[in-house]
Enzyme design. Structure first.
Site, mmCIF file in Angstrom:
data_model
loop_
_atom_site.group_PDB
_atom_site.id
_atom_site.type_symbol
_atom_site.label_atom_id
_atom_site.label_comp_id
_atom_site.label_asym_id
_atom_site.label_seq_id
_atom_site.Cartn_x
_atom_site.Cartn_y
_atom_site.Cartn_z
ATOM 1 N N SER A 1 0.829 -1.215 0.000
ATOM 2 C CA SER A 1 0.000 0.000 0.000
ATOM 3 C C SER A 1 0.857 1.256 0.000
ATOM 4 C CB SER A 1 -0.914 0.048 1.224
ATOM 5 O OG SER A 1 -1.673 1.252 1.178
ATOM 6 N N GLU B 1 -9.968 2.056 3.722
ATOM 7 C CA GLU B 1 -9.669 3.185 2.815
ATOM 8 C C GLU B 1 -10.957 3.705 2.142
ATOM 9 O OE1 GLU B 1 -6.363 2.264 0.107
ATOM 10 O OE2 GLU B 1 -7.661 2.865 -1.548
ATOM 11 N N HIS C 1 -7.540 -3.414 4.591
ATOM 12 C CA HIS C 1 -6.951 -2.068 4.531
ATOM 13 C C HIS C 1 -7.705 -1.245 3.495
ATOM 14 C CE1 HIS C 1 -4.351 0.748 2.340
ATOM 15 N NE2 HIS C 1 -3.728 0.990 3.468
ATOM 16 N N ASN C 2 -7.958 -1.839 2.333
ATOM 17 C CA ASN C 2 -8.663 -1.103 1.281
ATOM 18 C C ASN C 2 -10.116 -0.833 1.653
ATOM 19 O OD1 ASN C 2 -6.252 -1.391 -0.075
ATOM 20 N ND2 ASN C 2 -7.205 -1.846 -2.031
ATOM 21 N N LYS D 1 -4.501 -6.708 3.430
ATOM 22 C CA LYS D 1 -4.508 -5.615 2.443
ATOM 23 C C LYS D 1 -5.929 -5.355 1.940
ATOM 24 C CE LYS D 1 -2.974 -2.444 -0.405
ATOM 25 N NZ LYS D 1 -3.772 -2.318 -1.561
HETATM 26 C C1 3PG Z 1 -5.703 0.559 -3.801
HETATM 27 O O1 3PG Z 1 -5.073 -0.489 -3.741
HETATM 28 O O2 3PG Z 1 -5.685 1.400 -2.891
HETATM 29 C C2 3PG Z 1 -6.546 0.735 -5.005
HETATM 30 O O3 3PG Z 1 -5.814 1.350 -6.017
HETATM 31 C C3 3PG Z 1 -7.780 1.527 -4.737
HETATM 32 O O4 3PG Z 1 -8.854 0.708 -4.971
HETATM 33 P P1 3PG Z 1 -10.074 1.210 -5.909
HETATM 34 O O5 3PG Z 1 -9.500 1.386 -7.295
HETATM 35 O O6 3PG Z 1 -11.083 0.109 -5.837
HETATM 36 O O7 3PG Z 1 -10.574 2.504 -5.333
#
Ligand code: 3PG
Length: 454
Positions: A115, A176, A172-173, A169
């Site tokens: 990340s 995010e 984590h996303n 991960k």
């Molecule tokens: C990441 O690994 O943070 C991705 O690029 C973001 O995910 P997304 O394209 O689904 O927003």
């Protein structure tokens, strides 16, 4: 991202070889490798021949079939003891399948969540490895040299067995997505409830960069809001279409949480919010059919209070994601230690913020089975923030501004601090129409009633 990570590793004094089927990328890497021990190849055989076995080979390609294709193209050139590291956003079930295929053939495999985006890959990402301690030990020194550092500690660790790295991960996303959506909602409230200009909103986010919320996502939002492209008539952010795309890791997080029965409503809401944003034509139609409430600015709501509401939503995103990792670790046997996860997220990754420091401290105090909110310091902080989140959600609701993540966070916190929920009604309904039975508060066992029905 692949060539950036390669350059990062080479810049730490390691000798590396890079491989890409795209000749432009191979040339690009050659052009950027001056002064470093890098060789770049377009042919897998030449690439493998450039490295002395046993070779660790790190893949950074988009998730899905392309990872299998990349592995297939390397397979004829592998020798016993070589091992493949998948540094992409692969689904953890694919990682488990690839690991068992490669291991059955005498090769090693490591799933590595990376990340930090393209820049992070070059300057120091956070990395979450999953696999055996033996395989991890073989690349630990290289990964530690390339990783972001928090107060000197490298932001990389073996976070568990099998596909644990890609699982962590993925979550984590999911976190995010929730943080990004919460930021977008607060931006909307600043603009449409508090009447801030774009510049005022940019200034607010800029101030928050040095608050407890401060971190990568707040910083980039402040920059985005302040940016003007000299060729455009309006600030660039105003010209961006309001349809949010996704590659799937947020949805996978939600799907797995549903399978494991872990409530992560702030993350769920962020996935749905992106999906709803995609229905632009329907939204444009309904904007003329369903009336907007008249403006109802709550005099008590100010930008600083909104910052506290955003902090509450950030806590919910982190706590929900970590609860999911806890449950997955028990269910799938990953053996993941939250103390490691929270520590490697303190720098380099997209979800890094100052809140990770007290979160890491809380993970030291709470056992791997207990909910993080049971930590007295976290519970006390959330208690302080809750009235501000409530005010922000109420003001947004009155103004007709959708705040799915703030609202879900409020209900999550209210749910967990409610000693008696109305789930008794659900149980009674299930028992009445399906004879599913119910437990009682005053005596043990499973009971059934006809609920006075003839
Ligand atoms: C990441 O690994 O943070 C991705 O690029 C973001 O995910 P997304 O394209 O689904 O927003």
């Amino acid at each position: 991202m692949g060539s950036n990570l390669l350059l990062n590793i080479a810049s730490k004094g390691h000798t590396v070889a890079g491989f890409d089927v795209d000749s432009a990328k191979v040339e690009g890497l050659r052009g950027r490798s001056e002064g470093m021990q890098i060789r770049a190849y377009q042919d897998p055989a030449a690439f493998a021949a450039a490295l002395a076995p046993p070779r660790p080979m790190l893949l950074l390609v988009p998730a899905g079939r392309i990872v299998d294709e990349a592995i297939e193209s390397l397979l004829p050139h592998l020798s016993p003891g070589d091992f493949v590291i998948d540094g992409g956003n692969s689904h953890y079930k694919d990682t488990a399948r690839r690991a068992s295929t490669l291991e059955a053939n005498g090769y090693g495999f490591l799933g590595l969540g990376v990340s930090g985006g393209e820049r992070g890959a070059r300057l120091g990402p956070a990395m979450m490895a999953g696999g055996t301690p033996e395989n991890y030990a073989r690349v630990q020194a290289v990964l530690e040299s390339a990783a972001a550092k928090f107060e000197g500690e490298p932001c990389v660790a073996l976070v568990g067995a099998g596909p644990a790295g890609h699982y962590v991960k993925m979550v984590h996303n999911g976190i995010e997505y929730a943080m990004m959506q919460s930021i977008a909602e607060v931006y909307d409230v600043l603009r449409r409830v508090l009447g801030h200009s774009l510049q005022d909103a940019a200034n607010v986010f800029d101030r928050w960069t040095s608050s407890p919320l401060g971190g990568f996502l707040i910083e980039i939002t402040a920059s985005i809001l302040a940016y003007r492209n000299p060729d455009d008539p309006d600030p660039l952010v105003e010209l961006v279409l309001d349809k949010a795309k996704a590659k799937g890791t947020g949805k996978w997080t939600t799907q797995d949480a549903m399978d494991l029965g872990v409530p992560i409503p702030t993350i769920d809401a962020s996935v749905s919010a992106r999906q709803l944003s995609e229905s632009r034509e329907t939204r444009m139609k309904l904007a003329t059919l369903i009336a907007t409430p008249g403006s109802a600015v709550k005099p008590s709501l100010g930008a600083e209070e909104l910052g506290l509401a955003l902090e509450a939503a950030f806590w919910c995103a982190y706590i929900q994601g970590l609860s999911l990792i806890q449950a997955a670790s028990h269910e799938y046997g990953f053996g993941t230690d939250l103390r490691k996860v929270t520590r490697i997220w303190r720098a380099g990754c997209i979800v890094r913020s100052r809140l990770l420091v007290p979160l890491a401290e809380a993970s030291d105090r709470v056992s791997n089975r207990d909910h993080l909110l049971t930590d007295p310091a976290l519970a006390a902080r959330v208690t302080t923030l809750l009235p501000h989140l409530r005010t922000a959600v109420a003001a947004s609701a009155e103004a007709g501004i959708p705040v799915p993540c703030l609202g879900a966070s409020l209900s999550y916190l209210d749910g967990y601090r409610t000693a008696r929920l109305p789930a008794n009604i659900i149980q009674a309904q299930r028992d009445l129409f399906g004879a599913h039975g119910f437990e009682r508060t005053d005596r043990p066992g499973v009971h059934h009633s006809d609920w006075g029905q003839p």
